[in-house]
Design a protein around this motif. Structure first.
Motif, PDB file in Angstrom:
ATOM      1  N   GLN A 152       0.839  -1.191   0.000  1.00 55.47           N
ATOM      2  CA  GLN A 152       0.000   0.000   0.000  1.00 55.47           C
ATOM      3  C   GLN A 152       0.873   1.240   0.000  1.00 55.47           C
ATOM      4  OE1 GLN A 152      -2.431   0.274   3.501  1.00 55.47           O
ATOM      5  NE2 GLN A 152      -0.717   0.080   4.908  1.00 55.47           N
ATOM      6  N   ILE A 153       0.256   2.371  -0.326  1.00 54.67           N
ATOM      7  CA  ILE A 153       0.985   3.635  -0.378  1.00 54.67           C
ATOM      8  C   ILE A 153       1.109   4.196   1.027  1.00 54.67           C
ATOM      9  CG2 ILE A 153       0.959   5.972  -1.321  1.00 54.67           C
ATOM     10  CD1 ILE A 153      -0.762   4.840  -3.621  1.00 54.67           C
ATOM     11  N   GLN A 154       2.298   4.625   1.369  1.00 55.72           N
ATOM     12  CA  GLN A 154       2.552   5.157   2.706  1.00 55.72           C
ATOM     13  C   GLN A 154       3.380   6.428   2.618  1.00 55.72           C
ATOM     14  OE1 GLN A 154       4.587   1.805   4.485  1.00 55.72           O
ATOM     15  NE2 GLN A 154       2.697   0.979   5.352  1.00 55.72           N
ATOM     16  N   ASN A 155       3.148   7.339   3.565  1.00 52.13           N
ATOM     17  CA  ASN A 155       3.974   8.532   3.715  1.00 52.13           C
ATOM     18  C   ASN A 155       5.211   8.191   4.526  1.00 52.13           C
ATOM     19  OD1 ASN A 155       2.641  10.656   2.334  1.00 52.13           O
ATOM     20  ND2 ASN A 155       1.105  10.776   3.954  1.00 52.13           N
ATOM     21  N   PRO A 156       6.318   8.931   4.365  1.00 49.88           N
ATOM     22  CA  PRO A 156       6.561   9.916   3.302  1.00 49.88           C
ATOM     23  C   PRO A 156       7.007   9.227   2.016  1.00 49.88           C
ATOM     24  CG  PRO A 156       8.461   9.805   4.731  1.00 49.88           C
ATOM     25  CD  PRO A 156       7.453   8.855   5.324  1.00 49.88           C
ATOM     26  N   ILE A 157       6.945   9.958   0.920  1.00 49.92           N
ATOM     27  CA  ILE A 157       7.377   9.443  -0.379  1.00 49.92           C
ATOM     28  C   ILE A 157       8.675  10.142  -0.741  1.00 49.92           C
ATOM     29  CG2 ILE A 157       6.791   9.274  -2.825  1.00 49.92           C
ATOM     30  CD1 ILE A 157       3.795   9.446  -1.780  1.00 49.92           C
ATOM     31  N   ARG A 158       9.727   9.362  -0.939  1.00 47.95           N
ATOM     32  CA  ARG A 158      11.041   9.926  -1.241  1.00 47.95           C
ATOM     33  C   ARG A 158      11.462   9.546  -2.648  1.00 47.95           C
ATOM     34  NH1 ARG A 158      11.473   7.857   4.096  1.00 47.95           N
ATOM     35  NH2 ARG A 158      11.702   9.530   5.654  1.00 47.95           N
ATOM     36  N   PHE A 159      12.085  10.475  -3.330  1.00 45.58           N
ATOM     37  CA  PHE A 159      12.556  10.197  -4.687  1.00 45.58           C
ATOM     38  C   PHE A 159      13.690  11.155  -5.027  1.00 45.58           C
ATOM     39  CE2 PHE A 159       9.284  13.393  -4.946  1.00 45.58           C
ATOM     40  CZ  PHE A 159       9.734  14.286  -5.897  1.00 45.58           C
ATOM     41  N   SER A 160      14.464  10.782  -6.005  1.00 48.24           N
ATOM     42  CA  SER A 160      15.563  11.638  -6.463  1.00 48.24           C
ATOM     43  C   SER A 160      15.096  12.488  -7.634  1.00 48.24           C
ATOM     44  CB  SER A 160      16.769  10.787  -6.886  1.00 48.24           C
ATOM     45  OG  SER A 160      16.472  10.070  -8.069  1.00 48.24           O
ATOM     46  N   GLY A 161      15.732  13.634  -7.782  1.00 44.45           N
ATOM     47  CA  GLY A 161      15.420  14.475  -8.920  1.00 44.45           C
ATOM     48  C   GLY A 161      15.761  13.778 -10.228  1.00 44.45           C
ATOM     49  N   TYR A 162      16.839  13.026 -10.218  1.00 44.99           N
ATOM     50  CA  TYR A 162      17.236  12.311 -11.433  1.00 44.99           C
ATOM     51  C   TYR A 162      16.177  11.298 -11.855  1.00 44.99           C
ATOM     52  CZ  TYR A 162      19.937   9.373 -14.591  1.00 44.99           C
ATOM     53  OH  TYR A 162      20.355   8.664 -15.694  1.00 44.99           O
ATOM     54  N   ARG A 163      15.558  10.639 -10.862  1.00 51.80           N
ATOM     55  CA  ARG A 163      14.513   9.657 -11.184  1.00 51.80           C
ATOM     56  C   ARG A 163      13.321  10.344 -11.854  1.00 51.80           C
ATOM     57  NH1 ARG A 163      11.685   5.049  -9.352  1.00 51.80           N
ATOM     58  NH2 ARG A 163      10.197   4.679 -11.061  1.00 51.80           N
ATOM     59  N   MET A 164      12.904  11.492 -11.330  1.00 52.80           N
ATOM     60  CA  MET A 164      11.771  12.190 -11.934  1.00 52.80           C
ATOM     61  C   MET A 164      12.121  12.680 -13.336  1.00 52.80           C
ATOM     62  SD  MET A 164       9.317  15.217 -10.499  1.00 52.80           S
ATOM     63  CE  MET A 164       8.271  13.997  -9.693  1.00 52.80           C
ATOM     64  N   ILE A 165      13.343  13.166 -13.508  1.00 50.31           N
ATOM     65  CA  ILE A 165      13.766  13.627 -14.835  1.00 50.31           C
ATOM     66  C   ILE A 165      13.723  12.475 -15.830  1.00 50.31           C
ATOM     67  CG2 ILE A 165      15.745  14.500 -16.147  1.00 50.31           C
ATOM     68  CD1 ILE A 165      16.514  16.078 -13.610  1.00 50.31           C
ATOM     69  N   GLN A 166      14.150  11.287 -15.388  1.00 51.00           N
ATOM     70  CA  GLN A 166      14.094  10.116 -16.248  1.00 51.00           C
ATOM     71  C   GLN A 166      12.661   9.794 -16.660  1.00 51.00           C
ATOM     72  OE1 GLN A 166      16.267   7.120 -13.882  1.00 51.00           O
ATOM     73  NE2 GLN A 166      17.603   6.866 -15.668  1.00 51.00           N
ATOM     74  N   GLU A 167      11.747   9.814 -15.701  1.00 60.30           N
ATOM     75  CA  GLU A 167      10.355   9.485 -15.989  1.00 60.30           C
ATOM     76  C   GLU A 167       9.738  10.488 -16.964  1.00 60.30           C
ATOM     77  OE1 GLU A 167       9.028   6.809 -15.333  1.00 60.30           O
ATOM     78  OE2 GLU A 167      10.280   5.997 -13.729  1.00 60.30           O
ATOM     79  N   LEU A 168      10.114  11.751 -16.839  1.00 59.03           N
ATOM     80  CA  LEU A 168       9.558  12.788 -17.706  1.00 59.03           C
ATOM     81  C   LEU A 168      10.228  12.816 -19.076  1.00 59.03           C
ATOM     82  CD1 LEU A 168       9.279  15.685 -15.094  1.00 59.03           C
ATOM     83  CD2 LEU A 168       7.386  14.382 -16.085  1.00 59.03           C
ATOM     84  N   GLY A 169      11.364  12.152 -19.206  1.00 60.42           N
ATOM     85  CA  GLY A 169      12.073  12.151 -20.482  1.00 60.42           C
ATOM     86  C   GLY A 169      12.685  13.498 -20.811  1.00 60.42           C
ATOM     87  N   LEU A 170      13.119  14.243 -19.775  1.00 60.04           N
ATOM     88  CA  LEU A 170      13.675  15.580 -19.982  1.00 60.04           C
ATOM     89  C   LEU A 170      15.195  15.552 -19.949  1.00 60.04           C
ATOM     90  CD1 LEU A 170      11.292  17.632 -17.665  1.00 60.04           C
ATOM     91  CD2 LEU A 170      11.125  17.329 -20.141  1.00 60.04           C
ATOM     92  N   SER A 171      15.802  16.607 -20.470  1.00 56.27           N
ATOM     93  CA  SER A 171      17.245  16.751 -20.411  1.00 56.27           C
ATOM     94  C   SER A 171      17.659  17.153 -19.007  1.00 56.27           C
ATOM     95  CB  SER A 171      17.720  17.807 -21.418  1.00 56.27           C
ATOM     96  OG  SER A 171      17.353  17.441 -22.736  1.00 56.27           O
ATOM     97  N   ARG A 172      18.778  16.632 -18.584  1.00 54.64           N
ATOM     98  CA  ARG A 172      19.246  16.887 -17.225  1.00 54.64           C
ATOM     99  C   ARG A 172      20.043  18.184 -17.185  1.00 54.64           C
ATOM    100  NH1 ARG A 172      23.109  12.636 -14.004  1.00 54.64           N
ATOM    101  NH2 ARG A 172      22.829  13.448 -11.887  1.00 54.64           N
ATOM    102  N   ASN A 173      19.544  19.156 -16.417  1.00 52.38           N
ATOM    103  CA  ASN A 173      20.259  20.422 -16.244  1.00 52.38           C
ATOM    104  C   ASN A 173      19.897  21.021 -14.898  1.00 52.38           C
ATOM    105  OD1 ASN A 173      17.829  22.179 -16.572  1.00 52.38           O
ATOM    106  ND2 ASN A 173      17.853  21.299 -18.632  1.00 52.38           N
ATOM    107  N   GLY A 174      20.605  22.052 -14.520  1.00 52.04           N
ATOM    108  CA  GLY A 174      20.388  22.645 -13.205  1.00 52.04           C
ATOM    109  C   GLY A 174      19.011  23.249 -13.025  1.00 52.04           C
ATOM    110  N   GLU A 175      18.440  23.817 -14.079  1.00 52.19           N
ATOM    111  CA  GLU A 175      17.148  24.489 -13.966  1.00 52.19           C
ATOM    112  C   GLU A 175      16.023  23.525 -13.662  1.00 52.19           C
ATOM    113  OE1 GLU A 175      14.155  27.255 -13.865  1.00 52.19           O
ATOM    114  OE2 GLU A 175      16.318  27.507 -13.687  1.00 52.19           O
TER     115      GLU A 175
END
Length: 499
Positions: free
Chosen positions: A87-110
């Motif tokens: 089941q889903i539980q708080n808190p939810i932790r993730f890396s910025g790199y993981r989200m960038i991968q899921e979105l298919g975006l280029s990795r940059n500071g902005e």
């Protein structure tokens, strides 16, 4: 039915979709810090006005399509975590790199700063629910102020910059959202299909298609253009050319990914303005079929009922039957084949059976030019009267009644009761809109207007035009109603999902 390998399924919380939480506006437009969405829905046989009001800060603005992108990525991360824990539980932790991968975006500071602004915006935005946000566990609608994120924070960052930068985040979801996700009060969406879209309006409409075509069981739907713009938080235009050059481009994107097969914009007969007519595409139908909880037979029926151009389609025999029925009414062979290829075979057969019933019996007036009337009725999708039960419908009920267990028989009976209830609501809406002599006046207006502007309508025999006008009124008012689906009605506001 297994889901195709290239489908990346996420489960989007249904309330956030239904209330229009993520607008299709540009996230950089922070001038508007509040918006209100009002809807008329039917609950327990009564028409109820519900509303959701969103408020954000001048600094961050309101959630938009770019925030929806990141929220879907978060839901995918959440789903994978819940698969391990149950089941889903708080808190939810993730890396910025993981989200960038899921979105298919280029990795940059902005992009890391955009994630931070997204998290703050989601936490900052308040929702004032006026009997519109549904709590699946408690089975009640809320009348209170809510948030989506309780907290959002950046938990760690490297000393590197640019493409090598690493950051980590932590989200605490509000209790109501955690409960609804665990209760599966959700809409399944294909993240890969979503990421093919580029226009914010196309992304905004994307989620609603799942709800609309699930409720219509794969049939074409009509939506009030102005009301849809309000839900999407985009500008509504009064001129057809401008509508086509704005929303039309978004609809074309949805055609390209085969989520809609075709679309049209038509003037409404019952009030001023336009309506959007959408026919479902095969990719969306396949997704709906693969996520339904019905039997495989029901899935095949849903997919077959709207397959239009497939080379090997289960509707081949039905289409031939539809062609034969059209020929029987005097439609030319080429025209009959064209109609059978472009429209649902079941609709054609039902329409013709109804028209043929009007041509029999000593007390009935003979229908003039039945071929022309059939063509007009089919092309405009005019509904047959609710009290006319077609032989196809009788066969369906008989097949379902003999399919097996007592539970299935009870479900068939419930479907009949639901259809009767829904028809009463629709008729009440017609009576409420056009009481007394107003209905006759409206029918006269439609006959006069269509007689001047609609060449096909002019070919309808004069003595049948008022009946056709009545079908036009019924069709448009039905499209405006927000009735609960059969599943929702069956459990009296208890969610039964798409699973």
């Amino acid at each position: 039915m297994p889901i195709a390998v290239d489908v990346d399924l996420v489960r989007f919380e249904k309330n956030l979709l239904q209330i229009g939480f993520f607008g299709a506006n540009d996230a950089r437009d922070k001038h508007k810090t509040s918006r209100r969405v009002e809807q008329i829905v039917f609950r327990n046989g009564h028409k109820v006005k519900v509303a959701a009001e969103f408020r954000g800060s001048e600094q961050l603005g309101l959630p938009s399509t770019t925030d929806r992108d990141k929220f879907i990525a978060l839901l995918k991360i959440v789903r994978e975590e819940s698969a391990r824990t149950g089941q889903i539980q708080n808190p939810i932790r993730f890396s910025g790199y993981r989200m960038i991968q899921e979105l298919g975006l280029s990795r940059n500071g902005e992009i890391y700063e955009e994630i931070v602004r997204w998290g703050k915006r989601m936490t900052d935005t308040t929702i004032t629910s006026e009997q519109v946000v549904y709590f699946a566990a408690k089975k009640v609608y809320s009348d209170e102020v809510l948030h989506v994120f309780r907290t959002f924070r950046r938990t760690g960052s490297s000393n590197l910059t640019g493409g090598e930068k690493q950051e980590h985040y932590e989200v605490v979801l509000e209790d109501w959202l955690i409960e609804n996700l665990n209760q599966r009060y959700v809409i399944p969406e294909d993240f890969n299909a979503y990421k093919q879209l580029t226009r914010p309006t196309a992304k905004g409409i994307f989620g609603y298609l799942h709800m609309w075509f699930h409720a219509s069981q794969g049939r074409a739907v009509e939506k009030d253009y102005a009301e849809l713009c309000n839900l999407l938080n985009v500008q509504a235009y009064p001129h057809l050319s401008k509508i086509k050059s704005t929303m039309g481009l978004a609809l074309n994107e949805l055609v390209n990914i085969k989520y809609i097969a075709k679309w049209d914009i038509q003037p409404m007969s019952t009030k001023t303005g336009y309506k959007i007519v959408l026919t479902p595409g095969q990719e969306l139908l396949d997704l709906l079929a693969s996520t339904r909880s019905d039997t495989r037979q029901d899935r095949r029926e849903l997919s077959a009922a709207v397959a239009i151009e497939a080379k090997e389609t289960p509707l081949a025999l039905d289409r031939q039957e539809a062609v034969d029925a059209l020929l029987r009414l005097g439609v030319l062979p080429a025209r009959a084949s064209q109609l059978a290829a472009a429209h649902d075979a079941g609709q054609i057969l039902d329409t013709i059976e109804y028209l043929e019933s009007q041509m029999t019996g000593a007390t009935r007036n003979r229908v003039d030019n039945p071929a022309g009337l059939a063509i007009y009725s089919i092309e405009n999708g005019l509904p047959i009267p609710a009290d006319f039960v077609t032989s196809r419908r009788r066969r369906e009920l008989a097949d379902k009644a003999t399919r097996g267990r007592a539970q299935r028989e009870e479900l068939v009976n419930a479907e009949s009761v639901y259809e009767e209830w829904a028809e009463r609501q629709r008729q009440a809406a017609v009576d409420g809109r056009y009481p007394g002599a107003k209905l006759a006046a409206k029918l006269d207006e439609i006959v006069a207007t269509r007689g001047r502007t609609d060449e096909a309508f002019r070919r309808v025999p004069a003595k049948q035009r008022r009946a056709v006008a009545m079908q036009i009124v019924s069709k448009e008012i039905r499209a405006e109603l927000t009735l609960p689906s059969f599943e929702e009605w069956l459990v009296t506001n208890t969610q039964m999902g798409l699973f």
